[in-house]
Design an enzyme around this catalytic site. Structure first.
Site, short mmCIF file in Angstrom:
data_model
loop_
_atom_site.label_atom_id
_atom_site.label_comp_id
_atom_site.label_asym_id
_atom_site.label_seq_id
_atom_site.Cartn_x
_atom_site.Cartn_y
_atom_site.Cartn_z
N SER A 68 0.93 -1.38 0.10
CA SER A 68 -0.10 -0.13 -0.12
C SER A 68 0.88 1.21 0.11
CB SER A 68 -0.94 0.27 1.15
OG SER A 68 -1.85 -1.13 0.98
N LYS A 101 0.49 3.35 -2.91
CA LYS A 101 -0.76 4.12 -3.21
C LYS A 101 -0.71 5.82 -3.22
CE LYS A 101 -3.97 0.50 -0.95
NZ LYS A 101 -4.34 0.28 0.44
N TYR A 125 -3.03 -3.03 -10.52
CA TYR A 125 -3.05 -2.65 -8.83
C TYR A 125 -2.24 -3.66 -8.14
CZ TYR A 125 -4.32 -2.32 -3.98
OH TYR A 125 -4.38 -2.24 -2.68
N TYR A 178 -5.27 4.63 7.68
CA TYR A 178 -6.40 4.06 7.78
C TYR A 178 -7.14 4.39 9.04
CZ TYR A 178 -4.05 1.21 4.31
OH TYR A 178 -3.23 0.85 3.13
N VAL A 238 1.47 -3.84 4.03
CA VAL A 238 1.22 -5.14 4.70
C VAL A 238 2.64 -5.91 4.77
CG1 VAL A 238 -1.15 -5.40 4.58
CG2 VAL A 238 0.18 -6.08 2.84
O1 DON Z 1 -4.55 -4.93 -1.84
C1 DON Z 1 -4.15 -5.33 -0.91
O2 DON Z 1 -4.81 -5.74 0.09
C2 DON Z 1 -2.41 -5.14 -0.70
N1 DON Z 1 -1.76 -5.43 -1.98
C3 DON Z 1 -2.03 -3.78 -0.07
C4 DON Z 1 -2.55 -3.73 1.05
C5 DON Z 1 -1.89 -3.14 2.11
O3 DON Z 1 -0.56 -2.96 1.89
C6 DON Z 1 -2.37 -2.17 3.29
N2 DON Z 1 -1.62 -1.69 4.12
N3 DON Z 1 -0.99 -1.49 5.16
#
Ligand code: DON
Length: 424
Positions: A64, A67, A191, A243, A261
């Protein structure tokens, strides 16, 4: 002398090393298999000096943290109006993968949650780009932020795409709401590839430092996005980057930030530095436990909270002096430091409360480091009004601190680079 900064960073890492709380992200199988004990930090100043400690050469997927950078590319490529029509900028208070859309418009609430990030992905690159071209544009754009070519970890990509049921649901909803065009699965594939880009903490610190440096990569000098885009991105990071933990983050740490993550975490301190940490165990919001701890420590020990301003420095008005005699006498008002709105207001107040008495007057910028755009307009208006009050106005500006010194309608100013220019 050896700089104490690497020692400080190493010491910060050892202070959090024993904390094994939190859990690895297990909804992406490849991430669950990573080494949970990895720990690293990097700091890059806004002029490109990079410091790092710990597992600084270990690459992990950006997830993320991509983003905010893709949001920046979307704003740069599609424009603010188009992007705002599709993704709002309100904190959602929800988890990153929540299936939530704004009532009435069907827009995702912000570009940091997955729904908004998938949408931002579709707005980067030219409107008619193919899915592959769009993903390439994004990889090139993120590489420009990092100052080196980034590549996709195919294992992480395959692992996530094969289980990305929730993101597919989000993309289908976005298509149904007329927020994204084209095939929803293409958006999820692009994505997911963006999230699987491999980075180190050093890459991330440089990417964050590019945001801290008004969109110019401080190492390569490449202008990646405009300062206006950076302002928008940092604002959204500050309010939504962590978040449903964003409020606690902003009050406790106070730096625009973004987590991923895989365990990465970045903070961009405007005008100062980019910081990145890596530690894979996550808290209940999906943010790195030891990363959050490290940032808390940096904020309190290095005074990085955005809302904490330094005590006021010496007044911008340094003093007045009279040089020369008779008709040739010049009254000089000397200014100093970095002048922004509040400093320029002090100058205007000083001139109003204690008007200059000589016909020939000068404003000296010899000790001024910078004049912000608003302060520039205010100082030029002061010059204009002094002219209208009957003064001959000089500006002593050896370093060109006040660019384009045109006071406009009825104003007149003679710019000199040294005092001798007016006193002899
Ligand atoms: O879309 C997802 O779930 C992962 N590719 C990215 C989520 C993420 O990194 C959330 N952040 N902490």
């Amino acid at each position: 002398m050896r700089s104490p900064i690497p020692d400080y960073l190493a010491e910060a890492l050892s202070s959090v090393e024993s904390d094994e709380s939190g859990a690895m992200a297990d909804y992406i199988p490849e991430l669950a298999a990573a080494n949970p004990d990895r720990l690293a930090v990097a700091l890059c100043t806004e002029d490109g000096r990079l410091y790092s400690q710990g597992d600084a050469d270990v690459a992990f997927s950006i997830q993320s943290i991509s983003k905010p950078f893709v949001y920046a590319l979307a704003l740069a490529d599609s424009g603010f109006d188009e992007v705002m029509a599709k993704v709002s900028v309100e904190p959602s208070g929800d988890a990153f993968n929540e299936i939530s859309f704004e009532d009435g418009t069907g827009r995702p609430l912000n570009p940091m949650i997955n729904a908004g990030a998938i949408t931002a992905h579709t707005l980067a690159g030219p409107r008619d780009a193919t899915p592959t071209e769009r993903t390439s544009r994004i990889i090139d754009g993120l590489s420009a932020f990092a100052g080196r070519h980034l590549s996709v970890d195919e294992g992480v990509y395959e692992s996530e795409i094969s289980t990305a049921y929730r993101n597919r649901a989000l993309a289908n909803m976005l298509r149904a709401n007329d927020i994204i065009d084209g095939e929803p699965l293409d958006a999820v594939v692009g994505y997911t590839r963006q999230c699987a880009l491999l980075v180190t903490v050093e890459d991330l610190a440089l990417m964050a430092a590019t945001l801290a440096n008004r969109g110019v990569n401080p190492l390569t000098g490449a202008p990646v996005v405009s300062a206006l885009v950076v302002r928008q991105v940092l604002s959204v990071m500050a309010t939504c980057g962590m978040y449903d933990g964003a409020g606690h983050w902003m009050t406790n740490v106070g730096i625009p930030a973004k987590s991923g993550v895989a365990g990465g975490l970045i903070g961009a301190l405007p005008g100062q530095a980019g910081i990145a940490t890596f530690s894979p165990r996550l808290d209940e919001h999906g943010n790195s436990v030891r990363g959050v701890d490290l940032f808390r420590r940096f904020t309190s020990e290095m005074g990085m909270h955005l809302m904490e301003v330094p005590p006021p420095g010496p007044s911008v008005v340094r003093g007045r002096e009279l040089v020369g005699t008779g008709d040739q006498a010049v009254q000089i008002l000397s200014l100093q430091g970095r002048i922004r709105f509040a400093g320029a207001e002090r100058v205007l107040r000083d001139l109003e409360n204690d008007p200059l008495t000589q016909k020939r007057v000068a404003i000296s910028l010899e000790r001024v480091a910078t004049v912000g755009p608003v302060a520039r307009r205010m100082l030029l208006e002061a010059v204009r009004r002094l002219t209208l009050d009957g003064h001959d106005v000089y500006l002593i500006d050896p370093d060109g601190a006040l660019p384009d010194p045109d006071p406009g309608d009825g104003g007149r100013v003679t710019v000199v680079s040294e005092r001798l220019g007016i006193t002899e």
